[in-house]
Enzyme design. Sequence first.
Site, PDB file in Angstrom:
ATOM      1  N   CYS A  79     -72.650 -40.956  10.947  1.00  0.00           N
ATOM      2  CA  CYS A  79     -74.542 -41.149  10.173  1.00  0.00           C
ATOM      3  C   CYS A  79     -75.522 -42.023  10.960  1.00  0.00           C
ATOM      4  CB  CYS A  79     -73.794 -41.238   8.888  1.00  0.00           C
ATOM      5  SG  CYS A  79     -75.625 -40.083   7.833  1.00  0.00           S
ATOM      6  N   HIS A 167     -70.764 -36.779   7.685  1.00  0.00           N
ATOM      7  CA  HIS A 167     -68.944 -37.206   7.185  1.00  0.00           C
ATOM      8  C   HIS A 167     -67.960 -36.282   7.496  1.00  0.00           C
ATOM      9  CE1 HIS A 167     -71.450 -40.548   6.152  1.00  0.00           C
ATOM     10  NE2 HIS A 167     -73.110 -39.803   5.640  1.00  0.00           N
ATOM     11  N   GLU A 169     -64.993 -37.322   7.150  1.00  0.00           N
ATOM     12  CA  GLU A 169     -63.925 -38.657   5.879  1.00  0.00           C
ATOM     13  C   GLU A 169     -63.999 -37.630   4.462  1.00  0.00           C
ATOM     14  OE1 GLU A 169     -66.935 -39.214   7.547  1.00  0.00           O
ATOM     15  OE2 GLU A 169     -67.886 -41.031   5.960  1.00  0.00           O
TER      16      GLU A 169
END
Length: 509
Positions: A79, A167, A169
């Site tokens: 990002c 993202h 994660e």
Amino acid sequence: MAEQILILDFGSQYTQLIARRVRELNVYCEIHPYNKVPEITSDIKGIILSGSPCSVRDEGAPDVDIDAFRGKLPVLGVCYGAQLLASKYGGEVLPSTIREYGRANLDHIDLHHDLLKEMTHGSQVWMSHGDTIKELPTGFEVIASTSSVRVAAFKVEGEKTYGIQFHPEVTHSLEGKNLLRNFVVGICECNQDWTSDTFIDATVAELKAKIGSDKVVMGLSGGVDSSVAATLIHRAIGDQLTCVFVDNGLLRKNEFEEVLDSYQHMGLNVIGVDSKQRFYDALAGLTDPEAKRKAIGRVFIEVFDDEAHKIEGVKWLGQGTIYPDVIESVSVKGPSATIKSHHNVGGLPDFMKLSVVEPLNTLFKDEVREVGRALGIPENIIGRHPFPGPGLAIRILGDITAEKVKTLQEVDYIFIQGLKNHGLYDQVWQAGAILLPIQSVGVMGDERTYEKVVALRAVGSVDGMTADWIHLPYDFLGKMSNEIINRVKGVNRVVYDISSKPPATIEWE
Ligand code: XMP
């Protein structure tokens, strides 16, 4: 520590999640703020640049000297990290003209690519950015796009530098873990040998070397962190460690005896100190929550100091500090504002001239539990709900008396045993009862009563920072209410707390 991944934090709310995902791959990693980059030693196998609430177009936007490691080590920008890579080397980052928040699909994806292997066409990813990469610098190529984001992922030709605008994660990026595995294991070539057992072996060896033949003193709380830390230290230095477990008169029913007994069975050299009266005296008449916390913190240190002085030649203080406390105190955002003063993270008073040893300060809570299990600590300690240092004092609204403590202990006991007996305890992150400073009218038999009200609270949470109330079954709540009112003298009404955090907090004070 052997090999590791370095995560440079630009302030994203998701940075800790990146670390957790990397560690779930059995690879050690550390988070460091972007403005305090550690020395790049040979144990660092790759670098991840995190997201950020800032824009690379802002004046004074967070920046880092990427040239110091670009091309020498694999780099993954996530990002903001990706946007920083793009803008720094001649690309263009602009505000997004369309919504780039939430679910998206990688419609175009180069599956031959080493970063994207084992992912699928249309893979769902999670976007959360106000800016977008419009143009890449020369030598950068697009390797994945969504219908609205052309540069969803890129690679720099001829080097192991990558950027992704989504993202990986968060769990909404369904194949995010594959991508992180591709980066950490495939590209950075980490060995995945970081496990509870290797952690224990390395830590015990480190503790032995550090402490030598010195003596260590440590306060135990009955909670997971201090118990695991003490067990590790004990494994390293045996009876050179003395533990102190203080009965502050604010623990749960039978807790002091039961926990002391468990500690003794675990072979710890532990002194149990009954200081109930000292705490009650200090708390007498205090009603302000912060004044109560401060008094408890002060008396705890006095009691602990008295005990520590009885041990001749002690040099070290053991503490159960865990990684989130460490990250919080050095994070980009700085230590969070004090909403409640948590006395047990207040550090060491100056007059105790001891060096601190904190064997868990690189672990997350779930990792502490894993290490505890690997050390053979009993499940009644490992699986315990968190319990605040000031104990029942912050669940008795208003002033504290021994009698009120006794009443609340009985209520809490019925509720906690009830959760256990109904198989609900492990579904709840934390639970307890609160004694309210009001009375209400009731009727028992033919008698009018005018007695105390208690509230029950049970929350789900990951780290205590946010929490939601648990939808306990009505018939269970009904049973608890009946049992409490019938068995605890002086209580004639039970209510259930249905507030989330924020805007409420977990504890009432
Ligand atoms: P709050 O009430 O702030 O609680 O939502 C978040 C978590 O922290 C615990 N807590 C404390 N722990 N000393 C502690 O050791 C304290 O003064 C304290 N206050 C709250 C609380 O039980 C919950 O787990």
